[in-house]
Write an enzyme that holds these catalytic residues in place. Structure first.
Site, PDB file in Angstrom:
ATOM      1  N   GLU A 155      44.863  35.755  51.242  1.00 36.87           N
ATOM      2  CA  GLU A 155      45.712  35.133  50.179  1.00 36.87           C
ATOM      3  C   GLU A 155      45.295  33.870  50.557  1.00 36.87           C
ATOM      4  O   GLU A 155      45.100  33.084  49.683  1.00 36.87           O
ATOM      5  CB  GLU A 155      47.431  35.022  49.842  1.00 36.87           C
ATOM      6  CG  GLU A 155      47.714  36.497  48.931  1.00 36.87           C
ATOM      7  CD  GLU A 155      47.269  36.635  47.746  1.00 36.87           C
ATOM      8  OE1 GLU A 155      46.034  35.663  47.637  1.00 36.87           O
ATOM      9  OE2 GLU A 155      47.334  37.221  46.785  1.00 36.87           O
ATOM     10  N   ASP A 302      39.129  45.098  43.679  1.00 37.80           N
ATOM     11  CA  ASP A 302      38.656  44.051  42.974  1.00 37.80           C
ATOM     12  C   ASP A 302      37.125  43.629  43.820  1.00 37.80           C
ATOM     13  O   ASP A 302      36.065  43.029  43.475  1.00 37.80           O
ATOM     14  CB  ASP A 302      39.805  43.594  41.692  1.00 37.80           C
ATOM     15  CG  ASP A 302      40.903  43.200  42.859  1.00 37.80           C
ATOM     16  OD1 ASP A 302      40.454  43.309  44.351  1.00 37.80           O
ATOM     17  OD2 ASP A 302      41.622  41.975  42.279  1.00 37.80           O
ATOM     18  N   GLU A 414      42.508  37.136  34.560  1.00 32.41           N
ATOM     19  CA  GLU A 414      41.034  37.667  34.742  1.00 32.41           C
ATOM     20  C   GLU A 414      40.912  37.865  33.324  1.00 32.41           C
ATOM     21  O   GLU A 414      39.612  37.005  32.996  1.00 32.41           O
ATOM     22  CB  GLU A 414      41.426  38.983  35.338  1.00 32.41           C
ATOM     23  CG  GLU A 414      41.422  39.238  37.199  1.00 32.41           C
ATOM     24  CD  GLU A 414      43.075  38.487  37.774  1.00 32.41           C
ATOM     25  OE1 GLU A 414      43.704  38.713  36.732  1.00 32.41           O
ATOM     26  OE2 GLU A 414      42.921  38.358  38.887  1.00 32.41           O
TER      27      GLU A 414
END
Ligand code: DMJ
Length: 976
Positions: A155, A302, A414
């Site tokens: 992150e 992903d 997304e």
């Protein structure tokens, strides 16, 4: 150009010719479509004469995006900065350590003004240049990185390092192209380098895979660091570094960052499952063993795929494309089941490992557009759009038949990202309409006075007190670009690539590397690339804005999310031995009194054991199945049964909503509430219960209410404690209240951090309670109490799901910002749809043989199901692990154990679902919860030698399956 890989960056920089295209070109050439499909498309086009969005409306939507961004950003700056994130319901900053921990999600918070840094390049892209300059100065002057905080490496990399680099790119550009920011002297880049060094200790492993967390001040392993003992990380966590790290190396001239990121990618590539060419979701950073062997394109993996492909675009390194293409072929072979993308096992890629999809995979159509594989991108995106229309947002996870699996939605970008890429690729104005829907739903359901609040439950419209930084970093960029014209953007967006957090990195970096880096890059040249698909279409050439192309692909998928809640759409022929379709009995369809079903069970090696107490146990003996394929079907049936019961457990506690509807809230504030087991059930009152709130005297509501004149006709507020919930309800009702809310007395409790529960009755008949009652945790309750202090008259609506805000706005001439936030058209959250979900959830047939007359009232079936789940799990593990290694329950001792187990289960339900008595202090009740959790653990792990287990033989097939069962177990615990 940055977003469409029509040629490698290095070629583009030298104005070289477009590199060879692609075996797959005919995939998106309309001439290659079968004739019938074309005819169909044409006739459908004829029917769909929807007026395409005009320039003016597009411009208005662009402005609306700017207004929404401003609302979110200014509220962050006003109420939260310098905190990392805004808490939009309580209008304050989220400071780590000062709020109850939310677990891993908090690892993004490093006390470095996360949202400000993540928003820097959004300000520049949205042409807010003055604000951008102010923000850059604030970051340079106020932000400290030397914080004693343990943060997520992933992150921090994508949001903070990426944010600083994107901010630096933009600051450099503004300095070059305008009079502004002439003072800027690479300050953000120096900060980025400082941060880069603070992340490097995480890479101190022999594999090169980084530890998942690092202490910004103390690094790793040292006692003060409080981290460095972890063994596992997610694939995306280890594989999503190369863009930021390479950019940092190339901008600073220090190769160390790129080297580390590359080494981690190399290791992941080496560890791919060689037969399937897929990677698992979680990996051991020391041994490289796959800890979770399920594989998809969503959570956990992903951006690993995204970065392989974008590393090729940004860095011009063919090796990355070769790897990406290998993985992509595997994804399309095993995971893609258009329009679905379903997880599989890396070792048995023909076997689905889940019956649901997560919201993170919504980025994938965008990546497919970059790759040039437009058809599946259009198909999956269309499916996602329909799920969005059905639930207003993409639920965090949804099943193959499009029901909600995990109901929250943290304002993820997304879907907007893929929508933007598809619009760019097809020029089809349909995608502008999709963007408009996103905007409308955000304003309608997520906008609150202090920003935008995540949805806690898309079904009820209730909120969570969080606005993640990615909402500002990503959502507004994609929405703005969707509606903006070229001239609305300061620079040519085609010269940049978006990182996974939508930070902008300049493509000229591909030519900006040292000799050493160049040598490392060529290390891939020994890979055979003859079979690779060099598909980098220039979408501007291939799709000259011919909307009929995209429409023809969408059309067959138009009704994929059917209003009638279609049955699951899972792969049927999983055998891999030919095209034959094996009929597969779905757990949800199973009925124990159906002879045909029983035959099928037998074929799959599943037997039913009728226990003495009337319940039925399912056991699978794979070696008794008719064939290996039937045994596999049996395994899947058992897995589905486990999922089904776990889902049903989740669904038995639908949260309720308390919506504040008086000004200035006007329905924007939706609080998550727990229902009661008595009184009128809110789902039965379509309009909900609406009224002004008043506090009971005494506030605990445990004796006759002394202020009935204030309570009469109102919704009574009472504090939890001192007596039973039902007693409070009776007292409020007697005083003339039309509804009641019990507010938790446990300071700081919140539905964000504590499980919701149902308020139980008092063990007596509660039919006399005729008002609706809801429970609010302390933090949510305080929002109402604070509002009362400030506005005196506070009106709320108690309901099973939040109602459309448009119905609460009396004055159409309200202030500008409110008008902007309101929807152009009013659309109720589809109650029919919700009913449909509920029906589907209840449609699970409890086998008739399962005892229905358990003395556990309405929940009996569910309790039994929950037992069944434990039984199934244990039984499967028994079969797979053998008694010596992992002795567990036997059917003989199960019956007594299960009775125990069930009692515990019921207590647990009592704890979560039927909070039996409210007389105990909160402290006591939480102790109780802990105790019960301990018991649960004890129960699950206590050895208990099994006779039947000893008698079971384990063949090689079973031992092979052990891996999958482990994965199932893991997935059961899975969280995003
Ligand atoms: C973002 O932080 C990034 O896009 C990440 O890769 C995964 N998704 C979140 C937002 O949903």
């Amino acid at each position: 150009m940055g977003h469409f890989c029509s040629q490698r960056a290095s070629e583009r920089m030298s104005d070289g010719p477009m590199s060879g295209v692609e075996s797959g070109r005919e995939r998106f050439s309309s001439s290659a479509l079968p004739r019938w499909l074309l005819l169909f498309a044409v006739s459908c086009l004829g029917l769909r004469m929807v007026a395409a969005m005009g320039k003016e409306e597009k411009r208005q939507l662009r402005d609306q995006v700017l207004e929404m961004f401003d609302h979110a950003y200014q509220n962050y700056m006003k109420h939260a900065y310098p905190a990392d994130e805004l808490m939009p319901l309580t209008c304050r900053g989220r400071v780590r350590g000062l709020e109850p921990s939310r677990g891993d999600v908090d690892d993004a918070l490093g006390k470095f003004s996360l949202t400000l840094i993540d928003t820097l390049d959004t300000l520049a892209l949205l042409n807010q240049l003055e604000e951008f300059e102010v923000a850059v100065k604030k970051v340079i002057n106020d932000v400290h990185l030397d914080n004693d905080v343990v943060v997520s490496v992933f992150e921090t990399n994508i949001r903070v390092l990426g944010g600083l680099l994107g901010g630096h790119s933009m600051a450099t550009l503004v300095k070059e192209q305008s009079e502004q920011m002439q003072w800027y002297n690479d300050d953000l880049l120096f900060m980025a380098k400082d941060l880069g060094y603070r992340l490097l200790p995480a890479f101190n492993t022999t594999s090169g895979l980084p530890y998942p967390r690092v202490n910004l001040k103390h690094g790793l392993r040292r006692p003060q660091a409080r981290t460095g003992t972890e063994t596992d990380t997610c694939t995306a966590c280890a594989g999503t570094l190369i863009l930021e790290f390479a950019a940092l190396s190339r901008l600073t001239g220090d190769p160390i960052f790129e080297q580390h990121a590359r080494k981690a990618l190399d290791f992941l590539w080496e560890r791919r499952q060689r037969n399937s060419n897929l990677v698992g979701t979680t990996i051991n950073i020391h041994t490289g063993d796959w800890v979770r062997r399920d594989s998809g394109v969503g959570a956990g993996i992903d951006s690993y795929y995204e970065y392989l492909f974008k590393a090729y675009i940004l860095l011009g390194d063919d090796g990355y494309l070769q790897r990406f293409n290998t993985h992509y072929a595997a994804i399309m072979k095993y995971i893609s089941q258009p329009p679905l993308l379903l997880d599989v096992h890396i070792h048995k890629p023909l076997l689905n490992s889940r019956t649901w999809m997560d919201a993170l995979l919504a980025f994938f159509p965008g990546l497919q557009v970059l790759k040039g594989d437009i058809r599946p991108a259009i198909e999956t995106h269309e499916m996602l759009y329909q799920v969005t229309k059905k639930h207003n947002f993409l639920p965090e996870a949804f099943t193959t038949d499009f029901r909600v699996h995990w109901a929250q939605h943290p304002l993820r970008p997304e879907f907007a990202e893929s929508t933007y890429f598809l619009y760019k690729a097809t020029g089809d104005k349909y995608y502008l309409e999709v963007g408009k829907t996103i905007i409308e739903n955000l304003n309608k359901y997520a906008r609150v006075p202090c920003g935008f609040a995540a949805m806690k439950d898309v079904r009820t419209g209730s909120h969570e007190d969080r606005m993640d930084s990615f909402f500002l970093a990503e959502m507004f960029k994609y929405l703005y670009l969707l509606f903006a014209e070229k001239e609305d953007v300061l620079f040519d967006i085609e010269d940049y690539i978006f990182t996974t957090e939508a930070h902008l990195l300049p493509l000229w970096l591909s030519t900006n590397f040292t000799k050493k880096q160049k040598n490392e890059a060529t290390a891939y040249s020994d890979l055979d690339d003859s079979n690779f698909d060099w598909s980098c279409p220039n979408t501007q050439v291939l799709f000259p804005n011919d909307p009929s192309y995209a429409n023809s692909i969408r059309e067959p998928f138009k009704n994929v999310v059917d209003k009638t809640c279609p049955k699951a759409n899972m792969r049927q022929d999983v055998g891999g031995d030919g095209p034959g379709v094996r009929s597969h009995l779905r757990a949800r369809d199973f009925m124990a009194n159906n002879a045909e079903h029983l035959d099928l069970l037998k074929k799959m090696g599943v037997s039913l054991i009728h226990l003495k107490d009337g319940r039925v146990q399912l056991v699978q003996h794979a070696n008794q199945a008719a064939s290996a394929h039937d045994a596999e079907d049996g395994l899947r049936f058992m897995q589905e049964m486990i999922e089904l019961s776990s889902q049903q457990q989740k669904e038995q506690l639908p949260p309720r909503a308390v919506q504040i509807i008086s000004p200035p809230f006007l329905g924007r504030m939706v609080l998550t509430a727990g229902p009661a087991q008595f009184g009128i059930e809110l789902s039965k009152i379509t309009t909900g219960v609406r009224g002004f709130v008043a506090k009971c005297e005494p506030y605990n509501g445990c004796s006759e209410v002394t202020n009935h004149e204030s309570i009469k006709g109102k919704i009574a507020l009472m504090q939890r404690g001192h007596c039973m919930f039902a007693e409070k309800a009776r007292n409020a009702q007697k005083a003339g209240a039309i509804g009641g809310i019990v507010i938790d007395d446990n300071e700081g409790s919140s539905s964000d951090t504590a499980p919701l529960f149902q308020m139980a009755g008092d063990g007596k008949n509660t039919d006399d309670v005729t008002i609706s009652m809801l429970f609010l945790f302390n933090k949510e309750g305080n929002i109402i109490l604070d509002a009362m202090q400030e506005y005196q008259e506070v009106e709320v609506l108690l309901s099973d799901k939040a109602k459309d805000r448009a119905s609460f706005i009396k004055d159409p001439g309200m202030e500008e910002s409110e008008r902007n936030s309101e929807v152009l058209q009013s659309r109720e959250p589809s109650s029919a749809t919700y009913e449909c979900q509920r029906e589907a959830a209840l449609n699970i047939k409890i086998p008739s043989g399962w005892k229905a007359d358990e003395p556990v009232n309405d929940n009996s079936g569910q309790s039994i199901m929950s037992d069944a789940k434990m039984q199934l799990r244990n039984e499967i593990l028994d079969i797979l692990s053998g008694s010596d290694q992992n002795p567990r329950k036997t059917p003989t001792d199960t019956s007594s154990d299960t009775v125990d187990g069930k009692d515990k289960d019921m207590q647990r339900t009592g704890c979560q679902g039927t909070f039996e008595d409210d007389q105990e202090s909160s402290a006591q009740s939480s102790d109780q919860e802990n105790e019960e959790t301990d018991n649960e653990v004890e129960q699950e792990s206590s050895p208990n030698i099994s006779q039947e287990t000893e008698a079971r033989t384990i063949d090689s097939l079973l031992s092979d399956w052990k891996e999958e069962i482990d994965a199932f177990e893991m997935m059961d615990k899975d969280e995003l």
